[in-house]
Design a protein around this motif. Sequence first.
Motif, PDB file in Angstrom:
ATOM      1  N   GLN A 298      41.198  39.038  30.735  1.00 38.74           N
ATOM      2  CA  GLN A 298      41.799  40.268  31.214  1.00 38.74           C
ATOM      3  C   GLN A 298      40.796  41.416  31.173  1.00 38.74           C
ATOM      4  O   GLN A 298      40.720  42.238  32.105  1.00 38.74           O
ATOM      5  N   ASP A 302      39.477  43.598  34.315  1.00 41.63           N
ATOM      6  CA  ASP A 302      39.576  45.052  34.357  1.00 41.63           C
ATOM      7  C   ASP A 302      38.211  45.695  34.586  1.00 41.63           C
ATOM      8  O   ASP A 302      38.092  46.707  35.289  1.00 41.63           O
ATOM      9  N   LYS A 305      37.166  45.578  38.302  1.00 44.02           N
ATOM     10  CA  LYS A 305      37.883  46.428  39.250  1.00 44.02           C
ATOM     11  C   LYS A 305      37.170  47.766  39.455  1.00 44.02           C
ATOM     12  O   LYS A 305      36.499  48.271  38.609  1.00 44.02           O
TER      13      LYS A 305
END
Length: 305
Positions: A298, A302, A305
């Motif tokens: 995760q 993140d 992005k």
Amino acid sequence: MQSSRPKPSPREKAAQRANFLTALCFLAPAVLLVTVFLLVPLIYNVWISFTGWAKFSGIDRFVGVANYSQAFSNPKFFEAAGNTVSWIVASLVLPIGLGLGFALLLRGIRGAEAFKTVFFVPRLLAPTAIGTIWYYVFADNGTLNAMLSGVGLGDWTRSWLYDPLMITPAMIIAHTWQTTGLVMVLLLLGLAALPTEPLEAAQVEGATPFQIFRHIVLPMLLPTLLVVTIISVIAGFTTFDLVWVMGRDYPNRSTLTLAVHQYWETFRSNRWAYGASVAVLIGLIALLITWVQTLLQQKLEDRAK
């Protein structure tokens, strides 16, 4: 304010019910199999780990965490845990290091498919077959000692599978031989999915191959490396067949992992409830590893992005 969405007609409702029942019929066999052969045994194993359950004689008494206390006070448990950690480290360093190296070397070269097949073949063999092959390689009268004697290095021959310094490395070599091919294929897939624009721009700017790998390829390959890492850790953590074939005869079982320790205590020593508690601990550690993997994945997503 009332919703402007029209209500479904009776025909649409009937179609939805039919689709739901159809999906349920397709799912039912899988749900039944998972429930009967996974969930029910799992729940029952957790339950008997808190009891004094004996071999097919029923649950005689509730003992609480006594089985877990025995595990944490058993030197063999910690010895097996230490061996498991060694396996996990070896499963990370050797297969991933070799797999990444082979993937980089084979990327885009002529005849790469043939090399991929050769490296991947050991993965197609059963772990018991791998253990048997390497058992006879490291046996007293096996291939390795015969080769050493044949080239005049007879003084180097030894009982590899009974040498306390060599038995675990010997099993790790066999495990690495089996798993490196899969790691290589997964990393090749990750390399093939990388965008070419950053690599071409770096080459135009005069970056060296090492700089391109360190600053461009490796960061973009991290999600694939994370997946490969988790697969390798779980494989090293749960290895049973190979360790059992190659190391079960070692004195005092001092080379066995947690999975083999659980099997031995359950089926050889007839400590069924204690073995169930060790199985629960192994499952909890596996869940912890999976949870950490999810968090790391995760964070990588993140950051991307």
